[in-house]
Design a protein around this motif. Structure first.
Motif, PDB file in Angstrom:
ATOM      1  N   GLN A  69     -78.050   7.802 -50.944  1.00  0.00           N
ATOM      2  CA  GLN A  69     -78.919   6.994 -51.799  1.00  0.00           C
ATOM      3  C   GLN A  69     -78.250   5.676 -52.173  1.00  0.00           C
ATOM      4  O   GLN A  69     -78.898   4.617 -52.172  1.00  0.00           O
ATOM      5  CB  GLN A  69     -79.294   7.783 -53.050  1.00  0.00           C
ATOM      6  CG  GLN A  69     -80.190   8.965 -52.758  1.00  0.00           C
ATOM      7  CD  GLN A  69     -80.316   9.917 -53.944  1.00  0.00           C
ATOM      8  OE1 GLN A  69     -79.640   9.780 -54.959  1.00  0.00           O
ATOM      9  NE2 GLN A  69     -81.191  10.912 -53.800  1.00  0.00           N
ATOM     10  N   ALA A  70     -76.963   5.721 -52.472  1.00  0.00           N
ATOM     11  CA  ALA A  70     -76.235   4.499 -52.809  1.00  0.00           C
ATOM     12  C   ALA A  70     -76.182   3.555 -51.612  1.00  0.00           C
ATOM     13  O   ALA A  70     -76.334   2.332 -51.763  1.00  0.00           O
ATOM     14  CB  ALA A  70     -74.824   4.842 -53.281  1.00  0.00           C
ATOM     15  N   LEU A  71     -75.993   4.104 -50.421  1.00  0.00           N
ATOM     16  CA  LEU A  71     -75.971   3.276 -49.218  1.00  0.00           C
ATOM     17  C   LEU A  71     -77.325   2.638 -48.974  1.00  0.00           C
ATOM     18  O   LEU A  71     -77.407   1.459 -48.606  1.00  0.00           O
ATOM     19  CB  LEU A  71     -75.539   4.115 -48.008  1.00  0.00           C
ATOM     20  CG  LEU A  71     -74.081   4.569 -48.016  1.00  0.00           C
ATOM     21  CD1 LEU A  71     -73.852   5.653 -46.970  1.00  0.00           C
ATOM     22  CD2 LEU A  71     -73.139   3.399 -47.800  1.00  0.00           C
ATOM     23  N   VAL A  95     -76.280   9.136 -42.850  1.00  0.00           N
ATOM     24  CA  VAL A  95     -75.836  10.518 -43.093  1.00  0.00           C
ATOM     25  C   VAL A  95     -74.364  10.652 -42.711  1.00  0.00           C
ATOM     26  O   VAL A  95     -73.560  11.211 -43.468  1.00  0.00           O
ATOM     27  CB  VAL A  95     -76.715  11.520 -42.319  1.00  0.00           C
ATOM     28  CG1 VAL A  95     -76.162  12.926 -42.423  1.00  0.00           C
ATOM     29  CG2 VAL A  95     -78.151  11.476 -42.825  1.00  0.00           C
ATOM     30  N   ALA A  96     -73.996  10.130 -41.548  1.00  0.00           N
ATOM     31  CA  ALA A  96     -72.601  10.194 -41.109  1.00  0.00           C
ATOM     32  C   ALA A  96     -71.708   9.369 -42.024  1.00  0.00           C
ATOM     33  O   ALA A  96     -70.593   9.794 -42.370  1.00  0.00           O
ATOM     34  CB  ALA A  96     -72.474   9.718 -39.671  1.00  0.00           C
ATOM     35  N   LEU A  97     -72.179   8.203 -42.434  1.00  0.00           N
ATOM     36  CA  LEU A  97     -71.390   7.351 -43.318  1.00  0.00           C
ATOM     37  C   LEU A  97     -71.206   8.020 -44.681  1.00  0.00           C
ATOM     38  O   LEU A  97     -70.120   7.964 -45.266  1.00  0.00           O
ATOM     39  CB  LEU A  97     -72.048   5.984 -43.466  1.00  0.00           C
ATOM     40  CG  LEU A  97     -71.258   4.918 -44.222  1.00  0.00           C
ATOM     41  CD1 LEU A  97     -69.857   4.743 -43.645  1.00  0.00           C
ATOM     42  CD2 LEU A  97     -72.014   3.594 -44.193  1.00  0.00           C
ATOM     43  N   ALA A  98     -72.232   8.676 -45.172  1.00  0.00           N
ATOM     44  CA  ALA A  98     -72.116   9.415 -46.439  1.00  0.00           C
ATOM     45  C   ALA A  98     -71.098  10.544 -46.300  1.00  0.00           C
ATOM     46  O   ALA A  98     -70.299  10.788 -47.207  1.00  0.00           O
ATOM     47  CB  ALA A  98     -73.474   9.958 -46.866  1.00  0.00           C
ATOM     48  N   GLY A  99     -71.099  11.225 -45.161  1.00  0.00           N
ATOM     49  CA  GLY A  99     -70.113  12.281 -44.915  1.00  0.00           C
ATOM     50  C   GLY A  99     -68.702  11.729 -44.882  1.00  0.00           C
ATOM     51  O   GLY A  99     -67.761  12.337 -45.412  1.00  0.00           O
TER      52      GLY A  99
END
Length: 81
Positions: free
Chosen positions: A23-25, A41-45
């Motif tokens: 959400q922040a991204l 999704v990958a960046l959040a991970g």
């Protein structure tokens, strides 16, 4: 993990943290603070892993300057995504 009953709890916590990062991204992209990234999704991970590693560094007593330097590298890496 030595306590199998904790697995679902940890999975839920990790998923929640990743969702917050996603959400922040999305907000950062919408505001123009971050260029569009192909896989949030990958960046959040990735960010969740970094946060976990930073927590370990703090607990192990690494100097604050070292931790800040690591955070600076992570923030710079977001600009290249």
């Amino acid at each position: 993990l030595s306590e199998p009953a904790l697995v679902p709890v940890l999975q839920q916590a990790t998923a929640g943290i990743c969702q917050i990062f996603e959400q922040a991204l999305e907000r950062a992209v919408a505001c123009g603070e971050l260029s569009g990234c192909d896989d949030r999704v990958a960046l959040a991970g990735y960010l969740q892993c970094v946060m976990s590693g930073l927590r370990t560094q703090v607990k192990s007593g690494l100097p604050a300057a070292s931790i800040r330097a690591t955070v600076a590298v992570v923030m710079a890496s977001l600009n290249s995504v």
